[in-house]
Design an enzyme around this catalytic site. Structure first.
Site, PDB file in Angstrom:
ATOM      1  N   GLU A 281      -0.204 -39.062 -21.678  1.00  0.00           N
ATOM      2  CA  GLU A 281       0.996 -39.877 -21.439  1.00  0.00           C
ATOM      3  C   GLU A 281       1.130 -41.043 -22.415  1.00  0.00           C
ATOM      4  O   GLU A 281       2.249 -41.429 -22.777  1.00  0.00           O
ATOM      5  CB  GLU A 281       1.012 -40.405 -19.995  1.00  0.00           C
ATOM      6  CG  GLU A 281       1.313 -39.347 -18.942  1.00  0.00           C
ATOM      7  CD  GLU A 281       0.082 -38.611 -18.432  1.00  0.00           C
ATOM      8  OE1 GLU A 281      -1.000 -38.731 -19.051  1.00  0.00           O
ATOM      9  OE2 GLU A 281       0.201 -37.909 -17.414  1.00  0.00           O
TER      10      GLU A 281
ATOM     11  N   ALA B  49       4.547 -32.997 -16.863  1.00  0.00           N
ATOM     12  CA  ALA B  49       5.893 -33.146 -16.310  1.00  0.00           C
ATOM     13  C   ALA B  49       6.881 -32.769 -17.407  1.00  0.00           C
ATOM     14  O   ALA B  49       6.559 -32.857 -18.604  1.00  0.00           O
ATOM     15  CB  ALA B  49       6.107 -34.581 -15.859  1.00  0.00           C
TER      16      ALA B  49
ATOM     17  N   GLY C 266       0.828 -34.192 -16.026  1.00  0.00           N
ATOM     18  CA  GLY C 266       1.062 -33.759 -14.643  1.00  0.00           C
ATOM     19  C   GLY C 266       0.339 -32.462 -14.302  1.00  0.00           C
ATOM     20  O   GLY C 266       0.071 -32.200 -13.128  1.00  0.00           O
TER      21      GLY C 266
ATOM     22  N   GLU D 225      -3.054 -33.452 -13.382  1.00  0.00           N
ATOM     23  CA  GLU D 225      -2.946 -34.122 -12.070  1.00  0.00           C
ATOM     24  C   GLU D 225      -2.782 -33.097 -10.942  1.00  0.00           C
ATOM     25  O   GLU D 225      -3.352 -33.260  -9.862  1.00  0.00           O
ATOM     26  CB  GLU D 225      -1.775 -35.114 -12.096  1.00  0.00           C
ATOM     27  CG  GLU D 225      -2.081 -36.294 -13.009  1.00  0.00           C
ATOM     28  CD  GLU D 225      -0.893 -37.208 -13.245  1.00  0.00           C
ATOM     29  OE1 GLU D 225       0.140 -36.723 -13.762  1.00  0.00           O
ATOM     30  OE2 GLU D 225      -0.978 -38.393 -12.904  1.00  0.00           O
TER      31      GLU D 225
HETATM   32  N1  CO8 Z   1       7.875 -30.928 -21.040  1.00  0.00           N
HETATM   33  C1  CO8 Z   1       8.913 -30.219 -21.552  1.00  0.00           C
HETATM   34  N2  CO8 Z   1       8.767 -29.229 -22.460  1.00  0.00           N
HETATM   35  C2  CO8 Z   1       7.524 -28.945 -22.881  1.00  0.00           C
HETATM   36  C3  CO8 Z   1       6.399 -29.644 -22.412  1.00  0.00           C
HETATM   37  C4  CO8 Z   1       6.609 -30.673 -21.433  1.00  0.00           C
HETATM   38  N3  CO8 Z   1       5.594 -31.371 -20.891  1.00  0.00           N
HETATM   39  N4  CO8 Z   1       5.307 -29.147 -23.020  1.00  0.00           N
HETATM   40  C5  CO8 Z   1       5.733 -28.176 -23.838  1.00  0.00           C
HETATM   41  N5  CO8 Z   1       7.067 -28.042 -23.761  1.00  0.00           N
HETATM   42  C6  CO8 Z   1       7.912 -27.093 -24.488  1.00  0.00           C
HETATM   43  C7  CO8 Z   1       8.032 -27.441 -25.962  1.00  0.00           C
HETATM   44  O1  CO8 Z   1       9.011 -28.435 -26.161  1.00  0.00           O
HETATM   45  C8  CO8 Z   1       8.400 -26.101 -26.561  1.00  0.00           C
HETATM   46  O2  CO8 Z   1       9.766 -25.864 -26.333  1.00  0.00           O
HETATM   47  P1  CO8 Z   1      10.679 -25.204 -27.538  1.00  0.00           P
HETATM   48  O3  CO8 Z   1      10.098 -23.828 -27.716  1.00  0.00           O
HETATM   49  O4  CO8 Z   1      12.042 -25.209 -26.953  1.00  0.00           O
HETATM   50  O5  CO8 Z   1      10.482 -26.072 -28.730  1.00  0.00           O
HETATM   51  C9  CO8 Z   1       7.636 -25.108 -25.690  1.00  0.00           C
HETATM   52  O6  CO8 Z   1       7.290 -25.808 -24.491  1.00  0.00           O
HETATM   53  C10 CO8 Z   1       6.335 -24.627 -26.328  1.00  0.00           C
HETATM   54  O7  CO8 Z   1       5.589 -25.773 -26.691  1.00  0.00           O
HETATM   55  P2  CO8 Z   1       5.015 -26.020 -28.174  1.00  0.00           P
HETATM   56  O8  CO8 Z   1       5.839 -25.277 -29.182  1.00  0.00           O
HETATM   57  O9  CO8 Z   1       4.848 -27.484 -28.356  1.00  0.00           O
HETATM   58  O10 CO8 Z   1       3.608 -25.281 -28.045  1.00  0.00           O
HETATM   59  P3  CO8 Z   1       2.297 -25.589 -28.887  1.00  0.00           P
HETATM   60  O11 CO8 Z   1       1.339 -24.492 -28.555  1.00  0.00           O
HETATM   61  O12 CO8 Z   1       2.615 -25.838 -30.314  1.00  0.00           O
HETATM   62  O13 CO8 Z   1       1.732 -26.986 -28.280  1.00  0.00           O
HETATM   63  C11 CO8 Z   1       1.126 -28.485 -26.509  1.00  0.00           C
HETATM   64  C12 CO8 Z   1       1.258 -27.031 -26.978  1.00  0.00           C
HETATM   65  C13 CO8 Z   1       0.025 -29.187 -27.309  1.00  0.00           C
HETATM   66  C14 CO8 Z   1       0.725 -28.452 -25.040  1.00  0.00           C
HETATM   67  C15 CO8 Z   1       2.487 -29.236 -26.709  1.00  0.00           C
HETATM   68  O14 CO8 Z   1       3.530 -28.438 -26.156  1.00  0.00           O
HETATM   69  C16 CO8 Z   1       2.552 -30.581 -26.061  1.00  0.00           C
HETATM   70  O15 CO8 Z   1       2.000 -31.532 -26.589  1.00  0.00           O
HETATM   71  N6  CO8 Z   1       3.238 -30.699 -24.892  1.00  0.00           N
HETATM   72  C17 CO8 Z   1       3.437 -31.939 -24.208  1.00  0.00           C
HETATM   73  C18 CO8 Z   1       2.174 -32.352 -23.477  1.00  0.00           C
HETATM   74  C19 CO8 Z   1       2.383 -33.686 -22.785  1.00  0.00           C
HETATM   75  O16 CO8 Z   1       2.624 -34.703 -23.392  1.00  0.00           O
HETATM   76  N7  CO8 Z   1       2.246 -33.676 -21.441  1.00  0.00           N
HETATM   77  C20 CO8 Z   1       2.387 -34.857 -20.634  1.00  0.00           C
HETATM   78  C21 CO8 Z   1       3.798 -35.034 -20.198  1.00  0.00           C
HETATM   79  S1  CO8 Z   1       4.042 -36.564 -19.339  1.00  0.00           S
HETATM   80  C22 CO8 Z   1       3.463 -36.290 -17.790  1.00  0.00           C
HETATM   81  O17 CO8 Z   1       2.997 -35.240 -17.480  1.00  0.00           O
HETATM   82  C23 CO8 Z   1       3.561 -37.434 -16.839  1.00  0.00           C
HETATM   83  C24 CO8 Z   1       3.277 -37.001 -15.409  1.00  0.00           C
HETATM   84  C25 CO8 Z   1       3.727 -38.057 -14.439  1.00  0.00           C
HETATM   85  C26 CO8 Z   1       5.208 -38.112 -14.361  1.00  0.00           C
HETATM   86  C27 CO8 Z   1       5.675 -39.161 -13.420  1.00  0.00           C
HETATM   87  C28 CO8 Z   1       7.163 -39.154 -13.238  1.00  0.00           C
HETATM   88  C29 CO8 Z   1       7.949 -40.270 -13.841  1.00  0.00           C
END
Ligand code: CO8
Length: 256
Positions: A133, A65, A110, A113
């Protein structure tokens, strides 16, 4: 409707939906859910489409998400975002036709999911799976606490959700989260082969089996078996099923 995030195409009887927000690894925001619901409104009544394939653009399937959008939410908004996402993903599970997740890269939070709401997951060997998460002080909100335990067992669901560990595609295959692995460059070719094979079955048997498997998981065993017997008998009233059996007896391919 003009889509900003989804790229939709239909070739023959296979629909392809690509999630395209590669700058944020296809993170799921409100606009994504609005577009997906609209797409499903269009798709549900269509009889010419027999399979849906979902994939992501760039190096991610979906990295979760959209954390930037979630960060400012009140508890009430978070509930709506969670429940709305659950309801939307449930539409994929309830869709008559099979839905294949072609997991090309990160399927996190997400994203994992969404992949689990599809009927099966065919993944690139480079894909990564996880429910991270916990690292954000959160729990999954689009039904991973329920779907992951049903797909991979309670032990694996507890392990992945409580440790927030990201696992390889090989490990995902080992725990049954993924059904098949492909070389990254041949993922879409392999998925389209599978989609064509499923689409070639023009009988009502695939929708019947899909419905029984998903619905039956939430029912007592004997009740679910009664539903199976009932769907089994319904098929005998359908021309396509008669043709399927007649073709076998006549040693030819069914004319669907
Ligand atoms: N949301 C928003 N932006 C994101 C997300 C995300 N989930 N994932 C990556 N991005 C963005 C980064 O911020 C980055 O943006 P910018 O270039 O502006 O800095 C861009 O995408 C590229 O990402 P990275 O530079 O971090 O890329 P890497 O290759 O270094 O890393 C990863 C890749 C490991 C996937 C890393 O991006 C990461 O850890 N992302 C987050 C993963 C995460 O925590 N996902 C779970 C989110 S919570 C969720 O999904 C809950 C679902 C249920 C919601 C219910 C509603 C309330």
């Amino acid at each position: 409707m003009e889509y900003k995030i989804l790229k939709i195409s239909v070739a023959g009887s296979v629909a392809n939906m690509t999630i395209s927000r590669p700058a944020v690894l296809n993170a799921l925001n409100s606009e994504f859910f609005r577009e997906l619901n609209h797409f499903l409104d269009d798709l549900e009544p269509r009889e010419d489409v027999r399979v849906l394939v979902i994939t992501g653009e760039g190096k991610a399937f979906v990295a979760g998400a959209d954390i930037s959008e979630m960060a400012g939410m009140t508890p009430e908004q978070a509930y709506d975002f969670s429940k709305g996402g659950q309801d939307t993903f449930a539409r994929l599970t309830k869709l008559r036709i099979p839905v294949i997740a072609a997991v090309n890269g990160y399927a996190l939070g997400g994203g994992c999911e969404l992949a689990m709401a599809c009927d099966f997951r065919i993944a690139s060997k480079m894909a990564k799976f996880g429910q991270p998460e916990m690292n954000l002080g959160l729990i999954p909100g689009y039904a991973a606490t329920q779907r992951l335990s049903r797909i991979s067992g309670i032990g694996n669901a507890l392990y992945l959700i409580l440790t927030a560990e990201t696992i390889t595609a090989e490990d995902a295959l080992r725990i049954g989260l993924v059904q098949k692995l492909c070389e990254p460059e041949s993922l879409m070719e392999e998925v389209m082969k599978m989609a064509s094979k499923l689409a070639a079955n023009g009988s009502g048997a695939i929708p019947a089996a899909k419905k029984l498997i998903h619905k039956g998981a939430g029912l007592p065993f004997e009740e679910a078996c009664l539903k199976e017997a009932s769907e089994f008998s319904n098929l005998f009233g359908q021309d396509a099923t008669k043709e399927g059996m007649k073709a076998f007896v006549e040693k030819r391919k069914p004319n669907w």
